[in-house]
Motif scaffolding. Structure first.
Motif, short mmCIF file in Angstrom:
data_model
loop_
_atom_site.label_atom_id
_atom_site.label_comp_id
_atom_site.label_asym_id
_atom_site.label_seq_id
_atom_site.Cartn_x
_atom_site.Cartn_y
_atom_site.Cartn_z
N ARG A 1 8.28 5.72 -0.09
CA ARG A 1 9.11 5.86 1.10
C ARG A 1 8.62 4.91 2.18
O ARG A 1 7.46 4.51 2.17
N PRO A 2 9.48 4.56 3.14
CA PRO A 2 9.01 3.70 4.24
C PRO A 2 7.79 4.27 4.95
O PRO A 2 6.94 3.51 5.42
N GLY A 3 7.67 5.59 5.00
CA GLY A 3 6.52 6.22 5.65
C GLY A 3 5.22 6.02 4.91
O GLY A 3 4.15 6.33 5.45
N ASP A 4 5.29 5.49 3.68
CA ASP A 4 4.07 5.20 2.93
C ASP A 4 3.51 3.82 3.27
O ASP A 4 2.43 3.45 2.78
N GLY B 1 -2.98 -4.83 -6.06
CA GLY B 1 -1.77 -4.14 -6.48
C GLY B 1 -0.79 -3.81 -5.38
O GLY B 1 0.30 -3.31 -5.66
N GLY B 2 -1.17 -4.08 -4.15
CA GLY B 2 -0.23 -3.82 -3.06
C GLY B 2 0.89 -4.85 -3.04
O GLY B 2 0.89 -5.81 -3.81
N GLY B 3 1.84 -4.63 -2.17
CA GLY B 3 2.95 -5.56 -2.06
C GLY B 3 4.13 -4.94 -1.35
O GLY B 3 4.01 -3.88 -0.73
N LEU B 4 5.24 -5.62 -1.46
CA LEU B 4 6.50 -5.17 -0.84
C LEU B 4 7.38 -4.55 -1.92
O LEU B 4 7.61 -5.17 -2.97
N VAL B 5 7.85 -3.35 -1.65
CA VAL B 5 8.69 -2.66 -2.63
C VAL B 5 9.79 -1.91 -1.88
O VAL B 5 9.61 -1.52 -0.72
N GLN B 6 10.91 -1.74 -2.52
CA GLN B 6 12.00 -0.99 -1.91
C GLN B 6 11.74 0.51 -2.02
O GLN B 6 11.03 0.96 -2.94
N ALA B 7 12.33 1.25 -1.12
CA ALA B 7 12.20 2.70 -1.17
C ALA B 7 12.66 3.21 -2.53
O ALA B 7 13.66 2.74 -3.09
N GLY B 8 11.90 4.15 -3.07
CA GLY B 8 12.18 4.68 -4.39
C GLY B 8 11.41 3.98 -5.50
O GLY B 8 11.37 4.47 -6.63
N GLY B 9 10.80 2.86 -5.18
CA GLY B 9 10.05 2.10 -6.17
C GLY B 9 8.64 2.63 -6.38
O GLY B 9 8.24 3.65 -5.79
N SER B 10 7.90 1.93 -7.22
CA SER B 10 6.54 2.35 -7.58
C SER B 10 5.57 1.17 -7.46
O SER B 10 5.96 0.01 -7.61
N LEU B 11 4.34 1.52 -7.22
CA LEU B 11 3.24 0.55 -7.25
C LEU B 11 2.02 1.25 -7.82
O LEU B 11 1.85 2.47 -7.67
N ARG B 12 1.18 0.47 -8.48
CA ARG B 12 -0.10 0.99 -8.92
C ARG B 12 -1.21 0.15 -8.28
O ARG B 12 -1.31 -1.05 -8.54
N LEU B 13 -2.00 0.81 -7.46
CA LEU B 13 -3.13 0.14 -6.83
C LEU B 13 -4.36 0.27 -7.72
O LEU B 13 -4.55 1.28 -8.39
N SER B 14 -5.18 -0.76 -7.70
CA SER B 14 -6.42 -0.76 -8.46
C SER B 14 -7.59 -1.00 -7.53
O SER B 14 -7.46 -1.71 -6.53
N CYS B 15 -8.72 -0.42 -7.88
CA CYS B 15 -9.95 -0.63 -7.12
C CYS B 15 -11.05 -0.93 -8.13
O CYS B 15 -11.49 -0.04 -8.87
N ALA B 16 -11.48 -2.17 -8.17
CA ALA B 16 -12.54 -2.58 -9.08
C ALA B 16 -13.88 -2.46 -8.38
O ALA B 16 -14.09 -3.06 -7.33
N ALA B 17 -14.76 -1.66 -8.96
CA ALA B 17 -16.07 -1.39 -8.37
C ALA B 17 -17.16 -2.15 -9.11
O ALA B 17 -17.15 -2.21 -10.34
#
Length: 121
Positions: free
Chosen positions: A90-93, A8-24
């Motif tokens: 944010r870029p700091g993320d 779920g990671g990737g490149l996104v502009q500031a203000g955008g959203s991402l949802r990371l997943s962790c399959a166990a």
């Protein structure tokens, strides 16, 4: 063999959203706490959030004012998957985000390979 696989990671502009997943997989995680950490270039690894497998206890890195209110951890026990919803990025993320599982946090027994999140300004 225990595996934690992030996606779920990737490149996104500031203000955008991402949802990371962790399959166990590989064992029963009902007695495990699941957590997200992140590692940014030149910085130490930071704890982001944790949840018990059935979601009874959820904690965020309150000392990270920049995370509070923007990130949400959740899990789908039926799918053996933990999520990290990240809003108002944010870029700091920008960091590699890791999923971890442990029976006695803050010690974690299993780690994923990480997924890169890059936030452009």
């Amino acid at each position: 063999q225990v595996q934690l696989v992030e996606s779920g990671g990737g490149l996104v502009q500031a203000g955008g959203s991402l949802r990371l997943s962790c399959a166990a997989s590989g064992r029963t995680f009902s007695s495990y706490a699941m957590a997200w950490f992140r590692l940014a270039p030149g910085k130490e690894r930071e704890f982001v959030a944790t949840t018990t497998w059935y979601g009874g206890k959820i904690y965020y890195a309150d000392y990270l004012e920049s995370v509070k209110g923007r990130f949400t951890i959740s899990r789908d026990s039926a799918k053996n998957t933990v999520y990290l919803q990240m809003n108002s990025l944010r870029p700091g993320d920008t960091a590699v985000y890791y999923c971890a599982a442990g029976q006695k946090p803050p010690a974690y027994d299993y780690w994923g390979q990480g997924t890169q999140v890059t936030v452009s300004s």
